[in-house]
Structures are given as structure tokens and as C-alpha cells.
Design a protein around this motif. Structure first.
Motif, PDB file in Angstrom:
ATOM      1  N   ALA A 118       0.828  -1.202   0.000  1.00 38.51           N
ATOM      2  CA  ALA A 118       0.000   0.000   0.000  1.00 38.51           C
ATOM      3  C   ALA A 118       0.868   1.260   0.000  1.00 38.51           C
ATOM      4  O   ALA A 118       0.581   2.237  -0.720  1.00 38.51           O
ATOM      5  N   ALA A 119       1.934   1.250   0.783  1.00 41.87           N
ATOM      6  CA  ALA A 119       2.833   2.407   0.838  1.00 41.87           C
ATOM      7  C   ALA A 119       3.559   2.601  -0.490  1.00 41.87           C
ATOM      8  O   ALA A 119       3.867   3.738  -0.877  1.00 41.87           O
ATOM      9  N   TYR A 120       3.836   1.508  -1.176  1.00 45.54           N
ATOM     10  CA  TYR A 120       4.493   1.567  -2.489  1.00 45.54           C
ATOM     11  C   TYR A 120       3.677   2.422  -3.454  1.00 45.54           C
ATOM     12  O   TYR A 120       4.226   3.240  -4.202  1.00 45.54           O
ATOM     13  N   GLU A 121       2.381   2.267  -3.450  1.00 43.72           N
ATOM     14  CA  GLU A 121       1.544   3.034  -4.357  1.00 43.72           C
ATOM     15  C   GLU A 121       1.596   4.521  -4.040  1.00 43.72           C
ATOM     16  O   GLU A 121       1.411   5.362  -4.933  1.00 43.72           O
ATOM     17  N   GLU A 122       1.872   4.857  -2.775  1.00 40.26           N
ATOM     18  CA  GLU A 122       1.954   6.272  -2.387  1.00 40.26           C
ATOM     19  C   GLU A 122       3.248   6.927  -2.865  1.00 40.26           C
ATOM     20  O   GLU A 122       3.374   8.156  -2.837  1.00 40.26           O
ATOM     21  N   ARG A 182       4.389   9.938  -6.914  1.00 36.80           N
ATOM     22  CA  ARG A 182       4.053  11.349  -7.018  1.00 36.80           C
ATOM     23  C   ARG A 182       4.551  11.835  -8.374  1.00 36.80           C
ATOM     24  O   ARG A 182       5.749  11.836  -8.640  1.00 36.80           O
ATOM     25  N   LEU A 191      10.873   8.584  -2.418  1.00 40.96           N
ATOM     26  CA  LEU A 191      10.401   9.811  -1.806  1.00 40.96           C
ATOM     27  C   LEU A 191      11.561  10.781  -1.588  1.00 40.96           C
ATOM     28  O   LEU A 191      12.697  10.368  -1.344  1.00 40.96           O
TER      29      LEU A 191
END
Length: 456
Positions: free
Chosen positions: A268-272, A275, A288
Motif C-alpha cells: 500500500a505504501a508503495y503506491e503512495e 508522485r 520519496l
């Protein structure tokens, strides 16, 4: 009123700490998986160079590898032999290198090649063990490491995709040498291991094997000062330096469940991470900003330690650059122009505009979305501007097709996908130029197209 049962609370604490251990330990376990794969390929794994004397195919199951260069991976340890010399040849007519030398945690000590510490002039890098306070001999470029073990990811860049130029890139790469400084007066032959003949499986295991690998990393290296808070955390899940890791059935079950939950969180964090690099497309630098800053600072910033961002990054990639964007740059996507996940059963087109902002080459590679490795059992992993049979449009743009079957016409621009899963795409810029960063050249989104007609 009877006292509360400490059992569930204790199990919950172990589960929570195990999840955190996965996030924290990801880059070291990532390294450990590659180190052990190299040892399986040809020996103990220490102070030897693993290489692929040709372009990578799906048998290389590392995380998002580059199939359009010659891979050279020196694995070193200074524990027994002291400082280790890594000689790199000068760039020129014979070839050019692009890569980094990293410690056990995959923190870049320095880059090598034209964008590296040698400036393309070649020379002798000297990898120093933790706490080294001796004199560095003249003529060496010192690289100070916080760990005894580490590795390099060095790419020998092709002049073209021809068989002759592939052979040339291999011959140039074989000029790299690795040996102890103590033997510099009469250097021994460098140990080269050809890993192309068998599977090289270094994918991250999200089960009890993750903690077994994490234990091996703890046993291999002292805790860094920044990580001392993890000593008790790891002890509570059965990992303790100097003590065998032998979880009983209940602890093993808890750890296995924690690894699966950590995987869910990481995914799930991978998709965030995605950007957009420009406001007009979904391509993103797959890291990031806080992680890039921390990596370039060697994780020595007093008020920042982005463990979560680091854990996510090393769940789908390996390697770090000391100076990201100087020698290479990356854009990645997991969705098409409509924001839908890239489906291996569908067909797509990416139109790469003319005048790509590179001095060397561009490429686009697809990976299995579930594992971040090359898709198994396919004959081609991507498309490169160096391909001899690349079809270019009259306006200088290039159409790259993705799908389970080849489109009608020439197939050199087709990248096969697995109809049984999803995929992700990574676009590489080697020798990036300013028009990439000022956005005067922009990479458009991948667009879904009508189904390809099978070509037989």
C-alpha cells in the motif's frame, strides 16, 4: 477481579515489533538475498565479482534489474583482509561504466564512472573497514564504509545492441579488478563468477525466511549506532547477536503472520510513492524526496531517519546512488493514462517522443507487479533505443507496445506481458540532459489500446 491475561498483549507486541523489523531490515535482507544468490552461483561470495556476460533475462530474479547493460557486481568484505582495492578502467573508446559502491545497508559510498568519484578517468578505489585509522597510500580514492561487507552495482554501458558491442562491453567490464590492499604489490587474479547459467533468485520472501535472513545479517555485522534502538526490538522476536535463531512453533506462526502483514503495508505504501514527475503524466521517480536526501547524506542527518520510506524502496529495488540524476535517472509507473492498474492481459502503447533527453540511451522495462522481478518465461523484458531492430516513426518518436501477444507488423518494439498478472514499467534515462529536468521534454502516459491481433 482477576489480572488480565498477558498472553494476547505479549503476542500483539511481538507481532508489532516483527512488522517494524521488516520495514527496518529491508535493505540488509535485500543485500543478503543477493549475497546468498551469488554464493550459490559460484563460491563463498566474498571478494569476488559476479557478472552476466550478456544481457539479463528472466532467470535473473533480482528486484527491477536493468536488462540493457552488462551487470558486474563485486561483493567485498574487509573483515579478515583489511582494506580492499577496486580498480575501474578509464572511460573512452573501449567503454564506459555507470554504478555505485555500497555498504551492507546499500548506502552508497561513492559512484564510479564518468559520473562518479573517478570522473571517468578510472583508478583505484580503496574500500576501508569500519573505524579504519591507518594511512591511505597515495594514488587511491578512499571509500569509508560503516560495515565490513558490501557490494557494487556496476553497469558496462553498450554502444549499441549488436552482438559485437555486447562482447566489447563485456571485455571492457572484465578490466575491473578486486583484491586486498595487502596484496597490491602483486595482485592476485580477480575471482569472476559467471551467474548466467542458472537462476539467480534474490526476491524478498515475506514469510519466516525473511526473519531467518535478517538474523544472518545481525550475526554478520555489528549494530550501527543509528540502529541500536533495534537491539531489544529484535531480541523480543528471537533475534539476538551471538545466539542461534530458533523460534518455536508459536513464535514462528506469529512471525510468519507479521511478514505477511508487513508485505500488505509495504504494498500500500508503495503506491503512495508515485508522485508525478510532471503534472501531465503518471510517471514518477520511485523514491520519496526524504529518502533521496537521507541516502545522499549517508543517513547521518541528526533529525531524519526515513526507515519506512527506505523499507518500501528496497522492497522493489536494490542499489543507491551517491549523486542521483547525474549518471542516470528513473521514472516508473503502475497505471495507464486512465489511472487503471497495468494489466498483463490487456494491450498498451507508449509513444516515446523524439529527441529523448539522454547522451547514452533510454529504455523501458516491465516487471511483475507482485514480485518486482522480471516476468518469468518471456523472451524479452523491455525495449531500448540501442536495439538494432528498433522501429522509429517518421517524426522521430518511438511506439512501444505492451501485451500478451505481438501486434501486427515488426515485433521489435513489442514487450510481452503475463496475462495472468499485473505489471509495472520502469523508464531509464542514461546520461540524462537538462530537458528532462526542466520538463521541456515530457514522457507521456502508457495508453490502453484495442486488443492486438496475434501474429501466429
Amino acid at each position: 477481579m482477576s489480572p488480565a491475561d498477558p498472553g494476547p498483549a505479549a503476542r500483539a507486541a511481538v507481532h508489532r515489533r516483527a512488522v517494524e523489523a521488516v520495514r527496518w531490515g529491508m535493505p540488509a535482507v535485500n543485500y543478503q538475498m543477493m549475497y546468498e544468490a551469488s554464493a550459490r552461483a559460484g563460491g563463498p561470495g566474498d571478494n569476488q565479482i559476479v557478472f552476466w556476460p550478456g544481457l539479463l533475462d528472466w532467470h535473473n530474479q533480482t528486484l527491477t534489474p536493468n536488462p540493457d547493460v552488462i551487470y558486474v557486481m563485486p561483493f567485498f568484505t574487509t573483515r579478515e583482509v583489511g582494506p580492499v582495492v577496486l580498480e575501474v578502467p578509464p572511460a573512452g573508446a573501449e567503454g564506459s561504466l555507470n554504478g555505485s559502491i555500497m555498504d551492507y545497508w546499500q548506502v552508497a559510498l561513492e559512484d564510479v564512472g564518468p559520473a562518479g568519484v573517478d570522473g571517468g578517468r578510472g583508478g583505484r578505489c580503496l574500500i576501508l573497514p569500519p573505524g579504519f585509522d591507518g594511512e591511505v597510500p597515495a594514488g587511491y580514492m578512499p571509500l569509508r564504509s560503516d560495515t565490513y561487507q558490501g557490494y557494487g552495482l556496476i553497469r558496462s554501458v553498450l554502444r549499441s545492441g549488436s552482438a559485437a558491442d555486447i562482447d566489447q562491453a563485456v571485455a571492457y567490464a572484465r578490466q575491473i579488478r578486486l583484491y586486498p590492499l595487502a596484496e597490491a604489490d602483486d595482485p592476485p587474479e580477480t575471482a569472476w563468477v559467471d551467474a548466467s547459467g542458472s537462476a539467480f533468485d534474490a526476491a524478498i520472501p515475506y514469510d519466516l525466511r525473511f526473519f531467518q535472513a535478517l538474523d544472518r545479517t545481525v550475526q554478520a555485522e555489528p549494530f550501527l549506532h543509528r540502529d541500536r534502538v533495534m537491539i531489544d526490538q529484535l531480541r523480543s522476536i528471537g533475534i539476538r547477536r551471538g545466539t542461534p535463531f530458533a523460534p518455536g512453533p508459536e513464535l514462528a506462526e506469529t512471525l510468519t503472520a507479521a511478514a505477511a502483514d508487513a508485505h500488505t503495508w509495504i504494498d500500500a505504501a508503495y503506491e503512495e510513492v508515485f508522485r508525478p514527475f510532471t503534472p501531465t503524466a503518471r510517471w514518477a521517480l520511485p523514491a520519496l524526496p526524504e529518502l533521496i536526501t537521507a541516502t545522499e547524506a549517508g543517513f547521518e542527518e541528526p533529525d531524519a531517519y526515513p526507515v519506512d520510506a527506505r523499507g518500501v524502496a528496497y522492497s522493489f529495488a536494490f542499489f543507491s546512488s551517491k549523486h542521483l540524476g547525474k549518471g542516470q535517472f528513473y521514472l516508473m509507473t503502475i497505471a495507464d493514462a486512465d489511472g487503471k492498474a497495468l494489466d498483463g492481459a490487456s494491450t498498451y502503447r507508449l509513444t516515446v517522443p523524439a529527441d529523448a533527453p539522454v547522451t547514452q540511451y533510454w529504455s523501458v522495462t516491465v516487471y511483475d507487479r507482485a514480485t518486482h522481478t522480471l516476468i518469468r518465461d518471456v523472451h524479452r523484458a523491455g525495449c531500448s533505443s540501442q536495439a538494432e531492430d528498433l522501429t522509429v516513426n517518421d517524426d522521430g518518436s518511438t511506439d512501444v507496445h505492451f501485451g500478451p501477444t505481438a501486434p501486427a507488423g515488426p515485433g521489435s518494439n513489442w514487450v510481452p506481458t503475463d496475462p495472468g498478472g499485473h505489471f509495472e514499467a520502469l523508464f531509464r534515462f542514461y546520461g540524462p540532459t537538462p530537458s528532462l529536468y526542466d520538463h521541456t521534454w515530457r514522457l507521456p502516459d502508457i495508453e490502453q489500446t484495442p486488443d492486438h491481433r496475434p501474429t501466429g
